[in-house]
Design a protein around this motif. Sequence first.
Motif, PDB file in Angstrom:
ATOM      1  N   LEU A  64       0.831  -1.205   0.000  1.00  0.00           N
ATOM      2  CA  LEU A  64       0.000   0.000   0.000  1.00  0.00           C
ATOM      3  C   LEU A  64       0.865   1.255   0.000  1.00  0.00           C
ATOM      4  O   LEU A  64       0.621   2.194  -0.784  1.00  0.00           O
ATOM      5  CB  LEU A  64      -0.920  -0.008   1.209  1.00  0.00           C
ATOM      6  CG  LEU A  64      -1.809   1.222   1.411  1.00  0.00           C
ATOM      7  CD1 LEU A  64      -2.753   1.408   0.229  1.00  0.00           C
ATOM      8  CD2 LEU A  64      -2.596   1.107   2.713  1.00  0.00           C
TER       9      LEU A  64
ATOM     10  N   SER B 278      -5.792  -6.415  -5.952  1.00  0.00           N
ATOM     11  CA  SER B 278      -5.787  -5.425  -4.875  1.00  0.00           C
ATOM     12  C   SER B 278      -4.549  -4.545  -4.882  1.00  0.00           C
ATOM     13  O   SER B 278      -4.638  -3.331  -4.640  1.00  0.00           O
ATOM     14  CB  SER B 278      -5.923  -6.123  -3.513  1.00  0.00           C
ATOM     15  OG  SER B 278      -4.869  -7.055  -3.304  1.00  0.00           O
TER      16      SER B 278
ATOM     17  N   MET C   4      -4.124  -0.390  -5.562  1.00  0.00           N
ATOM     18  CA  MET C   4      -3.558   0.587  -4.626  1.00  0.00           C
ATOM     19  C   MET C   4      -2.912   1.745  -5.382  1.00  0.00           C
ATOM     20  O   MET C   4      -2.976   2.898  -4.950  1.00  0.00           O
ATOM     21  CB  MET C   4      -2.530  -0.085  -3.719  1.00  0.00           C
ATOM     22  CG  MET C   4      -3.125  -1.056  -2.732  1.00  0.00           C
ATOM     23  SD  MET C   4      -1.843  -1.979  -1.848  1.00  0.00           S
ATOM     24  CE  MET C   4      -2.847  -3.031  -0.800  1.00  0.00           C
TER      25      MET C   4
ATOM     26  N   TRP D 145     -10.679   8.519  -0.792  1.00  0.00           N
ATOM     27  CA  TRP D 145      -9.858   7.537  -0.061  1.00  0.00           C
ATOM     28  C   TRP D 145     -10.716   6.505   0.669  1.00  0.00           C
ATOM     29  O   TRP D 145     -10.362   5.311   0.712  1.00  0.00           O
ATOM     30  CB  TRP D 145      -8.937   8.249   0.928  1.00  0.00           C
ATOM     31  CG  TRP D 145      -7.912   9.113   0.260  1.00  0.00           C
ATOM     32  CD1 TRP D 145      -7.873  10.465   0.249  1.00  0.00           C
ATOM     33  CD2 TRP D 145      -6.784   8.669  -0.522  1.00  0.00           C
ATOM     34  NE1 TRP D 145      -6.792  10.905  -0.494  1.00  0.00           N
ATOM     35  CE2 TRP D 145      -6.107   9.834  -0.970  1.00  0.00           C
ATOM     36  CE3 TRP D 145      -6.289   7.420  -0.881  1.00  0.00           C
ATOM     37  CZ2 TRP D 145      -4.963   9.769  -1.755  1.00  0.00           C
ATOM     38  CZ3 TRP D 145      -5.138   7.355  -1.664  1.00  0.00           C
ATOM     39  CH2 TRP D 145      -4.496   8.511  -2.098  1.00  0.00           C
ATOM     40  N   ARG D 146     -11.813   6.947   1.233  1.00  0.00           N
ATOM     41  CA  ARG D 146     -12.684   6.003   1.941  1.00  0.00           C
ATOM     42  C   ARG D 146     -13.255   4.970   0.972  1.00  0.00           C
ATOM     43  O   ARG D 146     -13.266   3.763   1.273  1.00  0.00           O
ATOM     44  CB  ARG D 146     -13.813   6.761   2.640  1.00  0.00           C
ATOM     45  CG  ARG D 146     -14.761   5.841   3.392  1.00  0.00           C
ATOM     46  CD  ARG D 146     -15.860   6.621   4.100  1.00  0.00           C
ATOM     47  NE  ARG D 146     -16.763   5.731   4.821  1.00  0.00           N
ATOM     48  CZ  ARG D 146     -17.811   6.126   5.514  1.00  0.00           C
ATOM     49  NH1 ARG D 146     -18.094   7.429   5.595  1.00  0.00           N
ATOM     50  NH2 ARG D 146     -18.583   5.264   6.128  1.00  0.00           N
TER      51      ARG D 146
ATOM     52  N   PHE E 143     -10.928   2.083   0.009  1.00  0.00           N
ATOM     53  CA  PHE E 143     -10.812   0.956   0.931  1.00  0.00           C
ATOM     54  C   PHE E 143     -12.113   0.172   1.068  1.00  0.00           C
ATOM     55  O   PHE E 143     -12.103  -1.066   1.017  1.00  0.00           O
ATOM     56  CB  PHE E 143     -10.356   1.454   2.306  1.00  0.00           C
ATOM     57  CG  PHE E 143      -8.923   1.906   2.331  1.00  0.00           C
ATOM     58  CD1 PHE E 143      -7.898   0.981   2.429  1.00  0.00           C
ATOM     59  CD2 PHE E 143      -8.599   3.249   2.216  1.00  0.00           C
ATOM     60  CE1 PHE E 143      -6.573   1.378   2.442  1.00  0.00           C
ATOM     61  CE2 PHE E 143      -7.277   3.669   2.223  1.00  0.00           C
ATOM     62  CZ  PHE E 143      -6.259   2.730   2.333  1.00  0.00           C
ATOM     63  N   THR E 144     -13.232   0.852   1.229  1.00  0.00           N
ATOM     64  CA  THR E 144     -14.485   0.150   1.506  1.00  0.00           C
ATOM     65  C   THR E 144     -15.159  -0.412   0.264  1.00  0.00           C
ATOM     66  O   THR E 144     -15.772  -1.487   0.311  1.00  0.00           O
ATOM     67  CB  THR E 144     -15.467   1.081   2.232  1.00  0.00           C
ATOM     68  OG1 THR E 144     -15.765   2.214   1.398  1.00  0.00           O
ATOM     69  CG2 THR E 144     -14.885   1.565   3.555  1.00  0.00           C
TER      70      THR E 144
ATOM     71  N   LEU F  62     -10.853  -2.112  -2.158  1.00  0.00           N
ATOM     72  CA  LEU F  62      -9.800  -2.943  -1.571  1.00  0.00           C
ATOM     73  C   LEU F  62     -10.336  -4.019  -0.639  1.00  0.00           C
ATOM     74  O   LEU F  62      -9.803  -5.135  -0.604  1.00  0.00           O
ATOM     75  CB  LEU F  62      -8.783  -2.068  -0.840  1.00  0.00           C
ATOM     76  CG  LEU F  62      -7.898  -1.181  -1.722  1.00  0.00           C
ATOM     77  CD1 LEU F  62      -6.826  -0.487  -0.882  1.00  0.00           C
ATOM     78  CD2 LEU F  62      -7.241  -1.986  -2.836  1.00  0.00           C
TER      79      LEU F  62
END
Length: 234
Positions: free
Chosen positions: A73, A161, A165, A199-200, A203-204, A207
Amino acid sequence: MNNFLSPSEIADFAVNVGVKKANMSIINQFLLGILAGAELFTGNCLMIIALVERKITLSKLLRSWLVVYLGNLAGGVLVAYLISLSGQLNYTGGLLGGFTLKAAAGKVSLSFMNAFVLGILCNWLVCLAVWMSFGAKDGISKAVVIFFPIWLFVASGFEHSISNMYYISAGILAKFDSLYVNKAIELGTSQSVIDALNWRAMFTKNLLPVTLGNIIGGAGLVGLVYWFVYLRKN
């Protein structure tokens, strides 16, 4: 001269590789994770074979996965930031930046199930490539055997994944340039989809499901299956 190991020899080799990776120091795992090609979370899903052979503990496996994942990451975000600073996304009048933004926005727009299944398919192929590379004894053979599975997952649009990133980070950074936003819209992306890229969401929306899918595809459909066939004791 035989340039390849037999399937059972590959399985034994995979166990030894897993043990070496698990016993590496945390700082080395993290630094090699930043370099990605040296330590890659998705390929390291095959360490599951060393676990079920009881050569490493679950805590060592999870620690290695986590440290390498965080290193990957950090490396992905760092490269995205450097590319943004370099002005490389201005290539072809900002079209590269627009395409990067479009790709990133598309990745966070996937449903959880779509992202999860695409993650399974991706790492199924990636870990098959790693498995075959274990069996090749020379560099040329390794390059040949990994080419087609890797080419297939990229061409098919499956979700990796670690690649994401970089791509999603680069897209988020590109979002702050109106030139790239306009180019992305010209390429068929809507403003609402671009607005949802952050950014949120990285990830949710991407990723999390993709990483879970990568684990199932690599550790489950490759690692555990080949362990069951070649190493399981009756």
